[in-house]
Design an enzyme around this catalytic site. Structure first.
Site, PDB file in Angstrom:
ATOM      1  N   LYS A   1      96.611  -7.626 -15.052  1.00  0.00           N
ATOM      2  CA  LYS A   1      97.186  -7.805 -16.459  1.00  0.00           C
ATOM      3  C   LYS A   1      98.060  -8.864 -16.463  1.00  0.00           C
ATOM      4  CE  LYS A   1      97.582  -3.512 -18.403  1.00  0.00           C
ATOM      5  NZ  LYS A   1      98.218  -2.229 -18.152  1.00  0.00           N
TER       6      LYS A   1
ATOM      7  N   ARG B   1     104.790  -2.374 -18.485  1.00  0.00           N
ATOM      8  CA  ARG B   1     103.620  -1.872 -18.395  1.00  0.00           C
ATOM      9  C   ARG B   1     103.236  -2.443 -16.697  1.00  0.00           C
ATOM     10  NH1 ARG B   1      99.353  -4.388 -22.550  1.00  0.00           N
ATOM     11  NH2 ARG B   1      98.380  -2.199 -22.126  1.00  0.00           N
TER      12      ARG B   1
ATOM     13  N   GLY C   1      95.478   6.395 -13.072  1.00  0.00           N
ATOM     14  CA  GLY C   1      96.359   7.067 -12.209  1.00  0.00           C
ATOM     15  C   GLY C   1      97.639   6.289 -12.084  1.00  0.00           C
TER      16      GLY C   1
ATOM     17  N   MET D   1      98.239   3.743 -14.685  1.00  0.00           N
ATOM     18  CA  MET D   1      98.210   2.817 -15.893  1.00  0.00           C
ATOM     19  C   MET D   1      99.420   3.219 -16.792  1.00  0.00           C
ATOM     20  SD  MET D   1      94.168   2.061 -16.812  1.00  0.00           S
ATOM     21  CE  MET D   1      94.414   3.099 -18.181  1.00  0.00           C
TER      22      MET D   1
ATOM     23  N   ARG E   1      90.592  -8.628 -19.508  1.00  0.00           N
ATOM     24  CA  ARG E   1      90.477  -8.394 -18.183  1.00  0.00           C
ATOM     25  C   ARG E   1      88.681  -8.358 -18.179  1.00  0.00           C
ATOM     26  NH1 ARG E   1      91.774  -1.720 -17.973  1.00  0.00           N
ATOM     27  NH2 ARG E   1      90.767  -1.496 -19.710  1.00  0.00           N
TER      28      ARG E   1
ATOM     29  N   HIS F   1      89.425   6.587 -22.919  1.00  0.00           N
ATOM     30  CA  HIS F   1      89.714   6.791 -21.560  1.00  0.00           C
ATOM     31  C   HIS F   1      88.140   7.387 -20.974  1.00  0.00           C
ATOM     32  CE1 HIS F   1      90.645   8.906 -17.869  1.00  0.00           C
ATOM     33  NE2 HIS F   1      91.166   8.042 -17.589  1.00  0.00           N
TER      34      HIS F   1
ATOM     35  N   SER G   1      62.370  -3.218  15.556  1.00  0.00           N
ATOM     36  CA  SER G   1      62.837  -2.969  14.358  1.00  0.00           C
ATOM     37  C   SER G   1      64.260  -1.857  14.725  1.00  0.00           C
ATOM     38  CB  SER G   1      61.933  -1.938  13.464  1.00  0.00           C
ATOM     39  OG  SER G   1      62.643  -1.345  12.221  1.00  0.00           O
TER      40      SER G   1
ATOM     41  N   CYS H   1      65.319  -0.255  10.118  1.00  0.00           N
ATOM     42  CA  CYS H   1      64.752   0.662   9.143  1.00  0.00           C
ATOM     43  C   CYS H   1      65.410   1.997   9.260  1.00  0.00           C
ATOM     44  CB  CYS H   1      62.999   0.889   9.693  1.00  0.00           C
ATOM     45  SG  CYS H   1      63.114   1.579  11.151  1.00  0.00           S
TER      46      CYS H   1
ATOM     47  N   TYR I   1      64.268  -8.910   8.103  1.00  0.00           N
ATOM     48  CA  TYR I   1      63.868  -7.974   6.838  1.00  0.00           C
ATOM     49  C   TYR I   1      64.684  -6.719   6.976  1.00  0.00           C
ATOM     50  CZ  TYR I   1      60.981  -5.099   9.660  1.00  0.00           C
ATOM     51  OH  TYR I   1      60.338  -4.304  10.692  1.00  0.00           O
TER      52      TYR I   1
HETATM   53  C1  PEP Z   1      66.307   5.690  13.103  1.00  0.00           C
HETATM   54  O1  PEP Z   1      66.612   6.246  14.221  1.00  0.00           O
HETATM   55  O2  PEP Z   1      67.195   4.850  12.573  1.00  0.00           O
HETATM   56  C2  PEP Z   1      64.969   5.816  12.434  1.00  0.00           C
HETATM   57  C3  PEP Z   1      64.606   4.946  11.692  1.00  0.00           C
HETATM   58  O3  PEP Z   1      64.164   6.660  12.957  1.00  0.00           O
HETATM   59  P1  PEP Z   1      64.336   8.428  12.529  1.00  0.00           P
HETATM   60  O4  PEP Z   1      65.517   8.470  11.374  1.00  0.00           O
HETATM   61  O5  PEP Z   1      63.089   8.917  12.057  1.00  0.00           O
HETATM   62  O6  PEP Z   1      64.690   9.108  14.068  1.00  0.00           O
END
Ligand code: PEP
Ligand code: MG
Length: 950
Positions: free
Chosen positions: A39, A109, A118, A120, A355, A471, A828, A896, A916
């Site tokens: 502010k 203020r 909370g 303000m 803001r 609010h 992976s 993954c 990736y």
């Molecule tokens: C992992 O372990 O991160 C994974 C992708 O395999 P899962 O969750 O199927 O064990």
């Protein structure tokens, strides 16, 4: 040594002595929000770019930090500086602080670096006392106005500086309104307001044991202290914890002291809040609410329902024009949509705050694309405006347009999206029920910052008062939750815990549906549709892909998921978990038979029966992903997951045994009965058909056959039983123990690929081995893959290109990555298992057993299954990347585990050079945005703010 030490202390003293706390709006550096708060920084900037801001100054956040460091004491010299700046203010305005003849009134203020409900707290009209109030009446000739200002001051001051509950002031005010038959506060006379003033003063005395301080300097001291303390108030602390706001992001609150201007000085005065663009739709129009003859808090608190800003064009055309110009100035300066507060005092416009505007994801995307097209910002800036997690809002549901039923009431469309839930009239109860898994619509006359926990628990918010900037609306929009506000026909009675609308009574617990995009309220649940991604988002994500260095792939196990992943822009499938394919009703018995087989030959026989199913699944996924890589993971979970549990089997066996005994008893029944009393024999013929049928079951031995089968299964399940199945015979270990299973899957993959190639589909299968800890395991699997590959190529007369790689989800695999990369063409990271192994925390149990305690005790800041543990798990990943690429420089590496869809982890993966990330199809837009952010931030050397978006 001693000399050096004392020198150091002296230096510190000098630094301490030199520290200044106050900055006038002309002096303060508007870019330093950490020092001046958001502010304060805005007021300084607006003053310095020539916008009309009433004179004032900022007490820096450092003063607040020092206040707490010194045991809740004002830092030395602070009040002297405040005096100095107040004197300058007196000079600038020609008014005197506490001077009854021409009193200077100020607002006090709070304002931290990040806006924080909370905390303000705002005190208006400070400087008023019995004398200055009389002086002001003489000066303005407007007793009503002065009494109104005085009662507002008493309430805010009483609440913030003296700790008197707000509700007690509200109750007195409502009583007075009732007494004088006033429906709105503007209907109260000067006399009625004088009564309110008197009663408020009495309330303060009664509640605190101290009279309300008449001395303006005492008022100022207490007000500053009240604001300081609010930083450590429960609501503010909870909020910071909830949103991971660290001292690095916001440390202490500033205190803004600003000359009062009045929007309640008659019909040529007004107060309002505006947005430089519509925060609901993103449209490039001036947007907001205002109230004639009112003070700021009336609009924000939603006490009176305000009018849309466009009506100001006819009410006050000159001011409207000025606001239009101002909107351009603000956006040019900030390169961002602004949310501002203004007051018009007797026809003159003043800016009180600006803001960055909080918007929903739709508006954010539209304004980002528009502002790039208008040449206001670059594509990169447009991307950085959007917190990746915000895109989650596109995943909200909306009411099916074919649903034609009339709503029971319509209010203001305050935050888009639709939600169904039980009506709950207070935040505490909403929190309680929400924790029990209930879906809630928090329903209030109006909301206040103390309701924040109810917002967290609720699916949507419904209020009977307030506009788009109330609010309720602002907070709900920030959270991406639907909100309908200002449903004026909704008469809420907290005591009866019911709401009436027309002739309908809605009781607490009744189900309603709100549509925050149209402002509609429906009784009961209403059909909803899944959302679609808007065109502006598609444009932004195209820009994001251009910037990103790390690709986004999907975890998809079914053809439908693959199609969705592709629609959302996945560049491949990073994880296809094959085990889920075995759980369907027609496959599970085959799978079970294969597992239960006693010999490899028998196992192969059952495995062969599974091939057509697997092949078909893979073929459909290859079709969906034509031209893109599909990473198929060979079977991973322990086999017992496909079998009934020991308890289940024992129950079945016991039932079958009981059946046998009962049948035996029934067959013996005639003899037994005759033995007891031959007379009873008359009853027996009626039992005969029953026993006859059962006897046949027994004669055919059906029960015994089943019993034997179940006993065999139980025996095998007992053999397969493991104390620690996640560390037992799973993944590649299971593949090596039962090679027929992996052979079957490999064959199905290659056959599906061959069939796809015949359909002219560009297939790119990548075979991924799970739970590998040693290169030797891969070396064991690889020749089997090569052999089956050759056979299938020969049989189908095709050439199938594929990759062979591994999950890296065991700590040892990270440490042996250099060797593993000799065999694997890609890695992976399975960070779910890797986190489990690194911490030795069972991923199934940690989250609901001890992790919450670890978090509250501060032993762990986050849940490592949600937020990647960069220090531990991340370090292992880094080792694997470095050593893997030392062996194979072109090693393709992805992630993954669940972290693959989490922006902070994506940034980490970008930094350590992964190719990736792979995440669930629904998180792909978020991941694409996060991938771009990571690249842009690295390029620009931007510091990363680690917080949940709001
Ligand atoms: C992992 O372990 O991160 C994974 C992708 O395999 P899962 O969750 O199927 O064990
Ligand atoms: Mg795993």
């Amino acid at each position: 040594m001693a000399r050096k030490r004392s020198l150091k202390i002296d230096e510190e003293k000098v630094v301490m002595a030199k520290r200044r706390y106050c900055y006038s709006f002309e002096e303060g550096d508007g870019t330093n929000k950490k020092l001046l708060g958001g502010k304060g920084a805005g007021l300084c900037t607006m003053t310095q770019i020539g916008l009309p801001v009433p004179p004032g100054f900022v007490i820096s956040t450092e003063a607040n930090v020092d206040y707490f460091e010194q045991g809740s004491q004002f830092p030395e010299g602070l009040m002297d500086e405040v005096h100095e700046y107040m004197e300058a203010l007196e000079k600038k305005t020609g008014k005197g602080f506490g001077d009854p003849k021409n009193p200077l009134l100020i607002s006090v203020r709070s304002g931290a670096a990040l806006s924080m409900p909370g905390m303000m707290d705002t005190i208006l009209n400070l400087g008023l006392n019995d004398d200055t109030a009389q002086g002001l009446i003489a000066l303005t000739g407007d007793e009503r106005f002065v009494n109104d200002a005085y009662r507002r001051f008493l309430q805010l001051f009483g609440k913030i500086a003296m700790g008197v509950p707000d509700a007690e002031f509200d109750a007195i005010f409502e009583e007075t309104k009732e007494k004088y038959h006033a429906t709105v506060d503007t209907e109260l006379s000067a006399q009625a307001l004088a009564e309110v003033v008197q009663r408020f003063k009495e309330l303060i005395k009664k509640r605190t044991g101290r009279p309300f301080p008449q001395d303006p300097w005492a008022q100022l001291f207490l007000a500053i202290e009240g604001v300081f303390k609010s930083w450590m108030g429960k609501r503010a602390v909870d909020y910071r914890r909830q949103f991971n706001i660290t001292p690095d992001m916001a440390h202490g609150t500033a205190v803004n002291i600003c000359t009062m201007v009045f929007g309640n000085m008659g019909s040529d005065s007004a107060t309002g809040v505006g947005f430089t663009r519509d925060p609901g739709t993103g449209e490039n129009v001036l947007y907001g609410d205002y109230l004639i003859n009112a003070q700021g808090e009336d609009v924000v608190a939603g006490i009176r329902t305000p009018r849309p800003l466009r009506e100001l064009r006819t009410d006050m055309p000159e001011i409207y024009k000025q606001l239009q110009q101002l909107r351009t100035t603000l956006e040019k300066h900030y390169r961002e949509v602004q949310d501002f507060e203004f007051t018009i005092e007797k026809g003159k416009l003043y800016m009180l705050q600006t803001r960055n505007g909080k918007m929903n994801a739709w508006a954010l995307c539209k304004t980002s694309v528009d502002m790039v097209k208008e040449g206001l910002i670059t594509e990169e800036e447009a991307l950085l405006r959007i917190e990746p997690d915000m895109l989650e809002q596109f995943l909200h549901r909306r009411i099916d347009p074919d649903f034609k039923q009339e709503p029971v009431a319509v209010g203001i469309s305050a935050s888009p999206g639709a939600a169904t839930g039980k009506v709950v009239f207070d935040a505490d109860r909403a929190e309680q029920l929400g924790n029990q898994g209930e879906k809630i619509i928090l329903t209030r006359i109006e909301t206040k910052p103390e309701d924040i926990h109810g917002f967290f628990a609720a699916q949507g918010i419904l209020t009977s008062r307030g506009g788009k900037t109330s609010h309720a609306a602002v907070v709900a929009r920030g959270m991406g939750k639907p909100c309908v506000s200002g449903v004026e026909g909704l008469d809420i009675n907290y005591e009866l815990r019911e709401a009436r609308v027309n002739s309908v009574i809605i009781r607490e617990g009744d189900i309603v549906t709100i549509d925050g995009s149209t402002g509609s309220l429906y009784l009961g649940a209403v059909p909803m549709l899944d959302p679609e991604l808007p065109q502006d988002l598609a444009t932004l994500l195209e820009w994001a892909d251009k910037k990103a260095k790390i690709e986004v792939w999907a975890n998809a196990d079914t053809p439908e998921a693959a199609v969705r992943a592709r629609q959302h822009g996945a560049k491949g499938i990073g994880l296809c978990r094959t085990e889920r394919m075995f759980n369907e009703a027609d496959r599970l018995p085959l799978m079970r038979n294969m597992i239960l087989a006693d010999t490899p030959e028998e196992r192969k026989r059952w495995a062969d029966k599974l091939i057509p199913f697997q092949r078909q699944d893979f073929l459909e996924i290859f079709r969906a992903m034509n031209g893109l890589p599909v990473t198929i993971r060979l079977l991973d979970p322990p086999l017992h997951e496909f079998l009934p549990s020991i308890e289940e089997l024992i129950t079945d066996i016991n039932r079958l045994k009981e059946f046998s005994q009962i049948m035996h008893a029934l067959e013996e029944l005639p003899g037994t009965v005759a033995m007891l009393d031959p007379e009873l024999n008359k009853l027996l013929p009626s039992l005969e058909p029953v026993t006859r049928d059962f006897a046949e079951v027994r004669a055919r031995g059906l029960d015994q056959k089943l019993l034997k089968e179940k006993e065999q299964v139980l025996k095998r399940v007992r053999v397969l039983y493991e104390h620690n199945p996640m560390l037992g015979n799973r993944g590649v270990r299971c593949g090596i123990s039962y090679p027929e299973i992996y052979d079957m899957q490999i064959q199905a993959i290659f056959e599906a690929a061959a069939m796809a190639l015949r359909e002219k589909i560009d297939v790119r299968p990548e075979i991924m081995v799970p739970n590998v800890c040693s290169a030797m395991e891969l070396m064991w699997v690889k020749p089997r893959v090569e052999k089956i590959h050759k056979e299938v190529e020969k049989r189908y007369h095709v050439k199938i290109k594929y990759k062979f790689g591994t999950m890296i989800e065991i700590a040892r695999a990270c440490l042996r990555a250099g060797r593993i990369a000799e065999v694997a063409e890609f890695f992976s990271f399975g960070t779910n298992d890797l986190t489990q192994g690194t911490f030795s925390f069972s991923r199934e149990d940690a989250e609901n057993k001890f992790l919450p305690i670890y978090n509250t005790e501060g032993i762990l800041k986050d849940n490592p299954f949600e937020i990647l543990d960069e220090a531990g798990v991340g370090r292992l990943m880094q080792i694997a990347v470095t050593e893997g690429r030392q062996t194979r420089p072109d090693l393709k590496i992805g992630i993954c585990g669940e972290h693959g869809g989490q922006p902070q982890a994506i940034e980490f993966c970008h930094k350590i050079g992964l190719n990736y990330v792979s995440c669930s199809p629904m998180r792909i837009p978020i991941a694409r945005m996060a991938a771009a952010h990571a690249a842009i931030k690295e390029e620009k050397g931007l510091e990363v703010i680690r917080s949940k978006a709001l």
